[in-house]
Scaffold this motif. Sequence first.
Motif, PDB file in Angstrom:
ATOM      1  N   VAL A 194       0.579  -1.234   0.313  1.00  0.00           N
ATOM      2  CA  VAL A 194       0.083  -0.040  -0.263  1.00  0.00           C
ATOM      3  C   VAL A 194       0.558   0.780   0.049  1.00  0.00           C
ATOM      4  O   VAL A 194       0.788   2.351  -0.899  1.00  0.00           O
ATOM      5  CB  VAL A 194      -0.961  -0.104   1.163  1.00  0.00           C
ATOM      6  CG1 VAL A 194      -1.347   1.710   1.383  1.00  0.00           C
ATOM      7  CG2 VAL A 194      -1.656  -0.711   1.246  1.00  0.00           C
ATOM      8  N   LEU A 195       1.712   1.791   1.171  1.00  0.00           N
ATOM      9  CA  LEU A 195       2.626   2.336   1.242  1.00  0.00           C
ATOM     10  C   LEU A 195       3.224   2.590  -0.068  1.00  0.00           C
ATOM     11  O   LEU A 195       3.749   3.987  -0.246  1.00  0.00           O
ATOM     12  CB  LEU A 195       3.252   3.184   2.111  1.00  0.00           C
ATOM     13  CG  LEU A 195       3.092   2.350   3.677  1.00  0.00           C
ATOM     14  CD1 LEU A 195       3.937   1.853   5.311  1.00  0.00           C
ATOM     15  CD2 LEU A 195       1.856   3.673   3.809  1.00  0.00           C
ATOM     16  N   VAL A 196       4.295   1.792  -0.727  1.00  0.00           N
ATOM     17  CA  VAL A 196       4.927   1.957  -1.959  1.00  0.00           C
ATOM     18  C   VAL A 196       3.883   2.552  -3.027  1.00  0.00           C
ATOM     19  O   VAL A 196       4.690   3.663  -4.096  1.00  0.00           O
ATOM     20  CB  VAL A 196       4.936   0.429  -2.509  1.00  0.00           C
ATOM     21  CG1 VAL A 196       4.098  -0.033  -3.208  1.00  0.00           C
ATOM     22  CG2 VAL A 196       6.410   0.163  -3.317  1.00  0.00           C
ATOM     23  N   TYR A 197       2.976   3.222  -3.536  1.00  0.00           N
ATOM     24  CA  TYR A 197       2.123   3.401  -4.390  1.00  0.00           C
ATOM     25  C   TYR A 197       2.027   4.981  -3.781  1.00  0.00           C
ATOM     26  O   TYR A 197       1.127   5.770  -4.726  1.00  0.00           O
ATOM     27  CB  TYR A 197       1.044   2.933  -4.624  1.00  0.00           C
ATOM     28  CG  TYR A 197       1.039   1.219  -5.332  1.00  0.00           C
ATOM     29  CD1 TYR A 197       1.542   1.563  -6.411  1.00  0.00           C
ATOM     30  CD2 TYR A 197       0.682   0.156  -4.628  1.00  0.00           C
ATOM     31  CE1 TYR A 197       1.632  -0.334  -7.202  1.00  0.00           C
ATOM     32  CE2 TYR A 197       1.024  -1.344  -5.130  1.00  0.00           C
ATOM     33  CZ  TYR A 197       1.169  -0.888  -6.277  1.00  0.00           C
ATOM     34  OH  TYR A 197       1.412  -2.707  -6.595  1.00  0.00           O
ATOM     35  N   MET A 198       2.354   5.588  -3.010  1.00  0.00           N
ATOM     36  CA  MET A 198       2.228   6.702  -2.409  1.00  0.00           C
ATOM     37  C   MET A 198       3.797   7.106  -2.479  1.00  0.00           C
ATOM     38  O   MET A 198       4.919   7.149  -2.535  1.00  0.00           O
ATOM     39  CB  MET A 198       1.618   6.415  -1.158  1.00  0.00           C
ATOM     40  CG  MET A 198      -0.080   6.354  -0.279  1.00  0.00           C
ATOM     41  SD  MET A 198       0.410   6.283   0.669  1.00  0.00           S
ATOM     42  CE  MET A 198      -1.252   5.565   0.879  1.00  0.00           C
ATOM     43  N   THR A 199       3.637   8.947  -2.497  1.00  0.00           N
ATOM     44  CA  THR A 199       4.760   9.422  -2.614  1.00  0.00           C
ATOM     45  C   THR A 199       5.290   9.180  -0.524  1.00  0.00           C
ATOM     46  O   THR A 199       4.739   9.001  -0.384  1.00  0.00           O
ATOM     47  CB  THR A 199       4.860  11.028  -2.609  1.00  0.00           C
ATOM     48  OG1 THR A 199       3.895  11.431  -1.657  1.00  0.00           O
ATOM     49  CG2 THR A 199       4.143  11.619  -4.064  1.00  0.00           C
ATOM     50  N   PRO A 200       6.883   9.826  -0.923  1.00  0.00           N
ATOM     51  CA  PRO A 200       7.631   8.951   0.576  1.00  0.00           C
ATOM     52  C   PRO A 200       6.841  10.191   1.572  1.00  0.00           C
ATOM     53  O   PRO A 200       6.718   9.264   3.072  1.00  0.00           O
ATOM     54  CB  PRO A 200       8.609   9.609   0.230  1.00  0.00           C
ATOM     55  CG  PRO A 200       8.602   9.069  -0.995  1.00  0.00           C
ATOM     56  CD  PRO A 200       7.550   9.207  -1.949  1.00  0.00           C
ATOM     57  N   SER A 201       6.413  11.382   1.336  1.00  0.00           N
ATOM     58  CA  SER A 201       5.756  12.063   2.587  1.00  0.00           C
ATOM     59  C   SER A 201       4.397  11.953   2.741  1.00  0.00           C
ATOM     60  O   SER A 201       4.267  11.743   3.777  1.00  0.00           O
ATOM     61  CB  SER A 201       5.927  13.375   1.709  1.00  0.00           C
ATOM     62  OG  SER A 201       4.532  14.176   0.606  1.00  0.00           O
ATOM     63  N   HIS A 202       3.801  11.242   1.740  1.00  0.00           N
ATOM     64  CA  HIS A 202       2.261  10.549   2.088  1.00  0.00           C
ATOM     65  C   HIS A 202       2.326   8.799   3.094  1.00  0.00           C
ATOM     66  O   HIS A 202       1.227   9.208   3.929  1.00  0.00           O
ATOM     67  CB  HIS A 202       1.450  10.068   0.910  1.00  0.00           C
ATOM     68  CG  HIS A 202       1.105  11.509  -0.045  1.00  0.00           C
ATOM     69  ND1 HIS A 202       0.913  12.154  -1.322  1.00  0.00           N
ATOM     70  CD2 HIS A 202      -0.125  12.668   0.670  1.00  0.00           C
ATOM     71  CE1 HIS A 202       0.574  13.256  -1.896  1.00  0.00           C
ATOM     72  NE2 HIS A 202      -0.226  13.108  -0.645  1.00  0.00           N
ATOM     73  N   SER A 203       2.936   8.252   2.616  1.00  0.00           N
ATOM     74  CA  SER A 203       3.761   7.477   3.992  1.00  0.00           C
ATOM     75  C   SER A 203       4.111   7.743   4.934  1.00  0.00           C
ATOM     76  O   SER A 203       3.726   7.570   5.702  1.00  0.00           O
ATOM     77  CB  SER A 203       4.256   6.742   2.772  1.00  0.00           C
ATOM     78  OG  SER A 203       5.320   6.740   2.390  1.00  0.00           O
ATOM     79  N   SER A 204       5.091   8.687   4.911  1.00  0.00           N
ATOM     80  CA  SER A 204       5.417   9.534   6.178  1.00  0.00           C
ATOM     81  C   SER A 204       4.628   9.742   6.748  1.00  0.00           C
ATOM     82  O   SER A 204       4.908   9.586   8.583  1.00  0.00           O
ATOM     83  CB  SER A 204       6.791  10.315   5.991  1.00  0.00           C
ATOM     84  OG  SER A 204       6.612  11.061   5.740  1.00  0.00           O
TER      85      SER A 204
END
Length: 343
Positions: A194-204
């Motif tokens: 799931v997190l891999v499909y988001m930008t690093p800022s969104h997942s963080s």
Amino acid sequence: VSNPHARAAFTDSDTADEAVRATCDDATTCKRFATSKGYWKDPYMQYFARSVGERKAPEINRGYYARVQGMNHLLDAFIRKTECDCQVINLGAGLDTTFWRLKEENLLPRKFFEIDFPTVVARKIHNIKKKPPLSKPIIETHSTDSLLLDAHSLDSDRYCIIGADLRDISTLDQKLKKFQLNQELPTMLLSECVLVYMTPSHSSNIIHWAAESFHTAMFINYEQVNMSDRFGQVMIENLQRRQCNLAGVEACQSLESQKERFLKSGWEHADALDMMTVYSMLPQEDVARIERLEFLDEKELLHQLLQHYSICWATKDKLNLGISYITLFLLIVFASPPFTNKL
């Protein structure tokens, strides 16, 4: 006041989002095929994927087997450690059947939340309403005659599914609290690819929100790792051909980068293992059983595939329940039997 234009890029019609939603069907059909072959038992998957579908390669089936066993081991250990006095939030849950498995195994937490895109949630609610084996366990654990139900959410005493965009944390937080999320309860957060499909800022933002929201919690994240080598590059290119961009791949460079994203966002402990290591730790008797199910010509391909996925788990434990000691390293010693169908 939130800026409506800031979220304009994340509408349901967005092509990239559509490609990500398609991965939900991929996971469901792969799990359906693997269970039809006998890798593990899941009597509920058939209600979300009617047909077994086309054959999947043996290395894919073994990969899903390792993923399911590893994730279940950590989740079940957490629930047992809290004596079911906890809540679970499955982020990007898709058509996952974990709630029904936990109910059948008497491991149901105080409440089980699922979040996904509204269109995915609408489909899942439709299936739940139409299939008594899915709706009955929800009704049986509910104290009143009526459930809160609309197009993109269903709420009961023990199960809640919410349509929301994980990139919009404030709305997600509001919706969870509206459906009785309890920030004082020990909380398990699950995310699988799931997190891999988001930008690093969104997942963080999600990882930080989870650390800030719960004083005693565990976060389990299953996704790609070691993505900077040639095999990783080919995986990225294959997904890009399907309009599926791994926007968060920079956190997937190594086991260290997977752990670091949690440690720098408020989590006390973090650990990670690649899936080849997890596979080698699984109860050898059951591994021998599943390896007899299908002949695998290319062992090297399985090894490469498993070396490019990982399980990372992070904890914080203000209540001193000992959840920081929950680990996959003890999988061999304390192996719980795989989920069996008690029909």
